[in-house]
Write a protein that holds these residues in place. Structure first.
Motif, mmCIF file in Angstrom:
data_model
loop_
_atom_site.group_PDB
_atom_site.id
_atom_site.type_symbol
_atom_site.label_atom_id
_atom_site.label_comp_id
_atom_site.label_asym_id
_atom_site.label_seq_id
_atom_site.Cartn_x
_atom_site.Cartn_y
_atom_site.Cartn_z
ATOM 1 N N TYR A 82 22.114 -3.644 28.027
ATOM 2 C CA TYR A 82 21.221 -4.404 28.920
ATOM 3 C C TYR A 82 21.927 -5.191 29.669
ATOM 4 O O TYR A 82 22.216 -5.949 30.128
ATOM 5 N N VAL A 86 23.354 -9.573 27.039
ATOM 6 C CA VAL A 86 22.752 -9.752 25.629
ATOM 7 C C VAL A 86 23.920 -9.908 24.540
ATOM 8 O O VAL A 86 23.312 -9.321 23.815
ATOM 9 N N LYS A 113 19.432 -14.963 27.496
ATOM 10 C CA LYS A 113 17.941 -14.916 26.736
ATOM 11 C C LYS A 113 17.132 -15.045 26.820
ATOM 12 O O LYS A 113 16.134 -14.849 26.451
ATOM 13 N N SER A 116 14.796 -14.523 23.284
ATOM 14 C CA SER A 116 14.468 -13.161 22.777
ATOM 15 C C SER A 116 14.385 -12.477 22.017
ATOM 16 O O SER A 116 15.974 -12.275 22.521
ATOM 17 N N PHE A 118 14.845 -8.487 21.223
ATOM 18 C CA PHE A 118 15.308 -7.155 21.867
ATOM 19 C C PHE A 118 15.453 -6.141 21.055
ATOM 20 O O PHE A 118 15.297 -6.641 20.169
ATOM 21 N N THR A 121 17.676 -7.727 18.344
ATOM 22 C CA THR A 121 17.984 -8.700 17.427
ATOM 23 C C THR A 121 16.258 -8.391 16.466
ATOM 24 O O THR A 121 16.732 -9.210 15.488
ATOM 25 N N CYS A 145 13.918 -20.154 19.996
ATOM 26 C CA CYS A 145 12.951 -18.435 20.385
ATOM 27 C C CYS A 145 12.260 -18.626 21.079
ATOM 28 O O CYS A 145 11.476 -18.769 21.780
ATOM 29 N N TYR A 149 11.008 -9.908 23.983
ATOM 30 C CA TYR A 149 11.273 -9.564 25.600
ATOM 31 C C TYR A 149 10.487 -8.742 26.320
ATOM 32 O O TYR A 149 10.209 -7.360 25.924
ATOM 33 N N GLU A 152 10.545 -4.835 26.976
ATOM 34 C CA GLU A 152 11.001 -4.091 25.727
ATOM 35 C C GLU A 152 9.795 -4.169 24.968
ATOM 36 O O GLU A 152 9.880 -3.510 23.207
ATOM 37 N N GLN A 153 8.928 -4.560 25.540
ATOM 38 C CA GLN A 153 7.713 -4.767 24.363
ATOM 39 C C GLN A 153 7.517 -3.266 22.874
ATOM 40 O O GLN A 153 7.160 -3.826 21.734
#
Length: 532
Positions: A82, A86, A113, A116, A118, A121, A145, A149, A152-153
């Motif tokens: 990224y 991140v 970010k 959020s 990823f 994450t 939080c 993101y 990246e859904q």
């Protein structure tokens, strides 16, 4: 005492060359760790502080007992992905000690970010919950939080092991009697809102904490209602009106102190660990850097590592004169018994059978296992095949896979092919798996991979004969791919391990993990906590 005495010449040129090469790798690790621990960019950290908010690791420091260690997991997750923006995948996870008892802490870093989620994450969050459930530990969520993101859904939302699985695990652990406690410090939108909403107890900090399934902009679009974030989901509203929050804290420090108080009262007892008095290894851990060969193709004796890892350097080898390419030994680390398997070359049939015997014996006696991986794989060739390497290697894999005792793995060097499997790689779910900066994880070495692909091209008669230029391109491309993808930072970035550690940290990290796995109680049924 063990009959093995060190043969390392600490004044030799070879030792100094190895130490210089490995210290360079360790220095690189420390530099990169410092970068990710800093969190987001300076301007974002400054804005965070101006809002009266503590940095994520400062929050953790205020929760855990003073002077105790925090075993942070996968701090280099998402490294060099990224665009390098991140750090630590925007989340800090690990095991800390609160009122003398271990607790899994999962803490969002809003300077990265907005906290959020990823893909990495989510993996990191789930891995921490997996460790909590397996070791019967409470979970403390320090929530700041922004939810998934959105770009990246497809890698965060829909699949079995995506964000929704975190909520499933949270519910399951609560039902098993493992307390789930949240402190909310900032905005928690959409999926992020369910972390506190599904917790047994929730603390919100006045002024900054917010929980809403849809933020003000979504509310405006969905139902044409104009409302600000505080009125929609602020700490005071949720504590006094909705009942989503159980406690209202005026400051972050007050909220963290209250979290400590709640964790003091949880009823998750640990099993006393049977351990002798710990004694220091016979040789200092600082010498490990001089033992590990600067050239990965140059072998070293894994027993030299044991002298510097186990109590008193005292270990009892199993079948020392048979299957010599695998060292199997029992020892103690910080007074706790452990069975150790370390590689001294490729795994032969006799090495695999020796491992299967040793693993089953440790399993029978309740001795946890520690695998020190430095393995090219199982032996190949006609002699090995005639000797039953496929059958005998399968016996080792079977024994390792079905062992009921805890299993820990440290990748100290190469971890190639089926050798990774036999020595309890990630796919076999060791309780913890850490790696050194010298680790290399791949299906095979770059040399072998290149030779295999070149031979396949040469023997492909459906295509014209390969030119030297084409073969050279295949060789260069393959070597570049394997160099990149077998790098330890590539692996840890994708959470193929629980973190990179310096060799001299190994004894302490393994000891903490042993204590966790040996002190966990048996799972029992409990009545779940329903938030009414």
């Amino acid at each position: 005492m063990t009959g093995f005495q060190t043969r390392v010449q600490t004044q030799s040129a070879e030792f100094e060359e190895n130490r210089a090469a490995n210290y360079a790798l360790i220095s690189q690790l420390k530099t990169r760790m410092a970068e990710v621990v800093a969190g987001g960019a300076e301007r974002l950290r400054q804005r965070h502080a101006e809002r009266g908010k503590l940095l994520v690791r400062d929050r953790i420091d205020r929760v855990i007992d003073p002077g105790t260690a925090f075993l942070e997991l996968s701090p280099l997750a998402a490294w060099e992905q990224y665009g390098g923006d991140v750090n630590a995948a925007g989340i800090v996870t690990g095991v800390g000690i609160v009122h003398g008892r271990p607790v899994v802490i999962i803490a969002n870093d809003a300077t990265v970010k907005g906290g959020s989620f990823f893909h990495e994450t989510v993996k990191k969050h789930l891995r921490a919950q997996e460790i909590a459930e397996a070791n019967r530990l409470p979970c403390l969520y320090l929530v700041d939080c922004g939810g998934a993101y959105l770009p990246e859904q497809d890698r965060v939302f829909p699949d079995r092991d995506h964000f929704g699985n975190a909520f499933h695990r949270q519910c399951q652990m609560s039902a098993q009697g493992l307390p789930q406690i949240s402190v909310v410090f900032g905005g928690c939108t959409a999926g992020g809102a369910y972390i506190p909403a599904l917790s047994d107890q929730v603390i919100m900090v006045r002024g900054n904490a917010r929980i809403h399934l849809g933020g003000p902009s979504i509310v405006k679009v969905a139902i044409n209602e104009d409302i600000d974030g505080e009125a929609l989901g602020g700490a005071e509203m949720h504590t006094n009106v909705s009942g989503v929050s159980d406690h209202l804290a005026e400051t972050e420090e007050q909220g963290l102190a209250l979290a400590r108080r709640l964790l003091r009262d949880v009823n998750v007892e640990r099993v006393p660990v049977s351990a002798d008095a710990a004694t220091a290894p016979s040789n200092p851990a600082s010498e490990i850097a001089g033992i590990i060969s600067a050239d990965a193709k140059t072998p070293y004796d894994v027993r030299e590592l044991l002298l510097r890892l186990v109590d008193g350097g005292d270990f009892q080898e199993f079948k020392p004169n048979w299957g010599k390419t695998l060292v199997c030994a029992t020892a103690r680390i910080h007074g706790m018994r452990v069975g150790i398997l370390g590689n001294n070359g490729a795994l032969l049939s006799e090495s695999a059978l020796k491992a299967a015997h040793f693993i089953s014996m440790c399993d029978q006696r309740g001795i946890p296992l520690l695998f020190l991986q430095n393995i090219t794989g199982f032996m190949v060739g006609s002699e090995a095949e005639r000797g039953g390497i496929a059958k005998n290697s399968a016996k080792m894999v079977y024994a390792m896979s079905t062992a009921r005792v805890p299993r820990l793995t440290v990748v100290v060097g190469g971890s190639y092919g089926a050798g990774n499997y036999g020595m309890c790689g990630r796919g076999f779910r060791p309780d913890f798996l850490f790696a050194w900066p010298t680790a290399k994880v791949a299906t095979m070495s770059a040399d072998i991979a290149s030779n295999v692909l070149l031979e396949l091209r040469r023997s492909n008669y459906s295509l014209p004969e390969a030119s030297d230029e084409e073969l050279g391109e295949i060789d260069a491309r393959t070597r570049a791919q394997y160099a990149e993808q077998s790098d330890p930072y590539y692996a840890t970035s994708r959470l193929w391990d629980d973190g990179l550690i310096a060799p001299e940290q190994t004894r302490e990290v393994v000891a903490l993990c042993l204590w966790l796995v040996l002190s966990r109680p048996e799972a029992r049924g409990h009545t779940p906590v329903f938030r009414m």
